[in-house]
Design a protein around this motif. Sequence first.
Motif, PDB file in Angstrom:
ATOM      1  N   UNK A  59       0.842  -1.186   0.000  1.00 27.81           N
ATOM      2  CA  UNK A  59       0.000   0.000   0.000  1.00 27.81           C
ATOM      3  C   UNK A  59       0.884   1.245   0.000  1.00 27.81           C
ATOM      4  N   UNK A  60       0.526   2.240  -0.774  1.00 22.83           N
ATOM      5  CA  UNK A  60       1.296   3.473  -0.872  1.00 22.83           C
ATOM      6  C   UNK A  60       1.123   4.310   0.389  1.00 22.83           C
ATOM      7  N   UNK A  61       2.158   5.097   0.697  1.00 22.28           N
ATOM      8  CA  UNK A  61       2.097   6.009   1.839  1.00 22.28           C
ATOM      9  C   UNK A  61       1.079   7.108   1.554  1.00 22.28           C
ATOM     10  N   UNK A  62       0.495   7.613   2.630  1.00 19.13           N
ATOM     11  CA  UNK A  62      -0.504   8.666   2.475  1.00 19.13           C
ATOM     12  C   UNK A  62      -0.174   9.849   3.369  1.00 19.13           C
ATOM     13  N   UNK A  63      -0.499  11.033   2.866  1.00 22.80           N
ATOM     14  CA  UNK A  63      -0.309  12.266   3.629  1.00 22.80           C
ATOM     15  C   UNK A  63      -1.494  12.464   4.561  1.00 22.80           C
ATOM     16  N   UNK A  64      -1.351  12.060   5.788  1.00 25.15           N
ATOM     17  CA  UNK A  64      -2.435  12.231   6.748  1.00 25.15           C
ATOM     18  C   UNK A  64      -2.310  13.611   7.400  1.00 25.15           C
ATOM     19  N   UNK A  65      -3.355  14.004   8.094  1.00 23.75           N
ATOM     20  CA  UNK A  65      -3.320  15.264   8.831  1.00 23.75           C
ATOM     21  C   UNK A  65      -2.181  15.195   9.848  1.00 23.75           C
ATOM     22  N   UNK A  66      -1.313  16.189   9.853  1.00 18.69           N
ATOM     23  CA  UNK A  66      -0.192  16.233  10.784  1.00 18.69           C
ATOM     24  C   UNK A  66       1.105  15.665  10.241  1.00 18.69           C
ATOM     25  N   UNK A  67       1.061  15.016   9.069  1.00 18.09           N
ATOM     26  CA  UNK A  67       2.288  14.482   8.480  1.00 18.09           C
ATOM     27  C   UNK A  67       3.198  15.643   8.089  1.00 18.09           C
ATOM     28  N   UNK A  68       4.462  15.523   8.444  1.00 18.78           N
ATOM     29  CA  UNK A  68       5.449  16.514   8.040  1.00 18.78           C
ATOM     30  C   UNK A  68       6.027  16.131   6.686  1.00 18.78           C
ATOM     31  N   UNK A  69       6.419  17.162   5.927  1.00 24.20           N
ATOM     32  CA  UNK A  69       7.094  16.962   4.643  1.00 24.20           C
ATOM     33  C   UNK A  69       8.347  17.829   4.674  1.00 24.20           C
ATOM     34  N   UNK A  70       9.499  17.190   4.547  1.00 22.40           N
ATOM     35  CA  UNK A  70      10.761  17.920   4.475  1.00 22.40           C
ATOM     36  C   UNK A  70      11.116  18.079   3.006  1.00 22.40           C
ATOM     37  N   UNK A  71      11.292  19.315   2.566  1.00 26.25           N
ATOM     38  CA  UNK A  71      11.724  19.622   1.204  1.00 26.25           C
ATOM     39  C   UNK A  71      13.143  20.169   1.335  1.00 26.25           C
ATOM     40  N   UNK A  72      14.128  19.506   0.712  1.00 27.25           N
ATOM     41  CA  UNK A  72      15.509  19.947   0.916  1.00 27.25           C
ATOM     42  C   UNK A  72      16.362  19.776  -0.322  1.00 27.25           C
ATOM     43  N   UNK A  73      17.345  20.642  -0.424  1.00 30.84           N
ATOM     44  CA  UNK A  73      18.451  20.437  -1.354  1.00 30.84           C
ATOM     45  C   UNK A  73      19.710  20.607  -0.497  1.00 30.84           C
ATOM     46  N   UNK A  74      20.826  20.862  -1.058  1.00 34.90           N
ATOM     47  CA  UNK A  74      22.045  20.961  -0.266  1.00 34.90           C
ATOM     48  C   UNK A  74      22.214  22.258   0.480  1.00 34.90           C
ATOM     49  N   UNK A  75      21.304  23.213   0.276  1.00 34.82           N
ATOM     50  CA  UNK A  75      21.470  24.532   0.884  1.00 34.82           C
ATOM     51  C   UNK A  75      20.219  25.068   1.546  1.00 34.82           C
ATOM     52  N   UNK A  76      19.048  24.570   1.137  1.00 35.79           N
ATOM     53  CA  UNK A  76      17.782  25.071   1.670  1.00 35.79           C
ATOM     54  C   UNK A  76      16.918  23.905   2.115  1.00 35.79           C
TER      55      UNK A  76
END
Length: 152
Positions: A1-18
């Motif tokens: 089963x695929x992961x789901x974005x539930x209420x309260x799930x954090x998402x980290x968006x990153x590259x090498x500097x931000x």
Amino acid sequence: MAARLMNGTWVLIADGEKALILENQTDHEDPYLTVLEKEEQENPPNREQAENKRGRFNDGSGMHRSAVDDTDWHQLAKDRFADDLADMLYKKAHRGAFESIVLVAAPGVLGELRDKLHQEVSSKVIAEVPKTLTNHGLGDIETIVRKELENG
């Protein structure tokens, strides 16, 4: 089963500097991500950080000489940023700030970050997305992450 974005799930968006830490305020069908935190590191190109020209050394007897590359300060700073992100996530996980997190980062950064994460954070990772989204708007990030999780 695929992961789901539930209420309260954090998402980290990153590259090498931000890095952006986002939190989903709704459900997977119609995610609504809000910015919790922004991290940024000053990391100029290597040519602006290096102080020396490339070195040379003798290959033994004779006239043969080889070039030696200078340290890649830019890459070292990116690696250090992954260390800092992993440490910050550990502190937040240890305080119970999040129950689940999706890591979205450039493939190289994702690998560095994965290697440095503490078990307490790793156990909360529900998905990894090897993409660079740091310069995307929140609406685009919501759509891309939702689709990646559905297909993942």
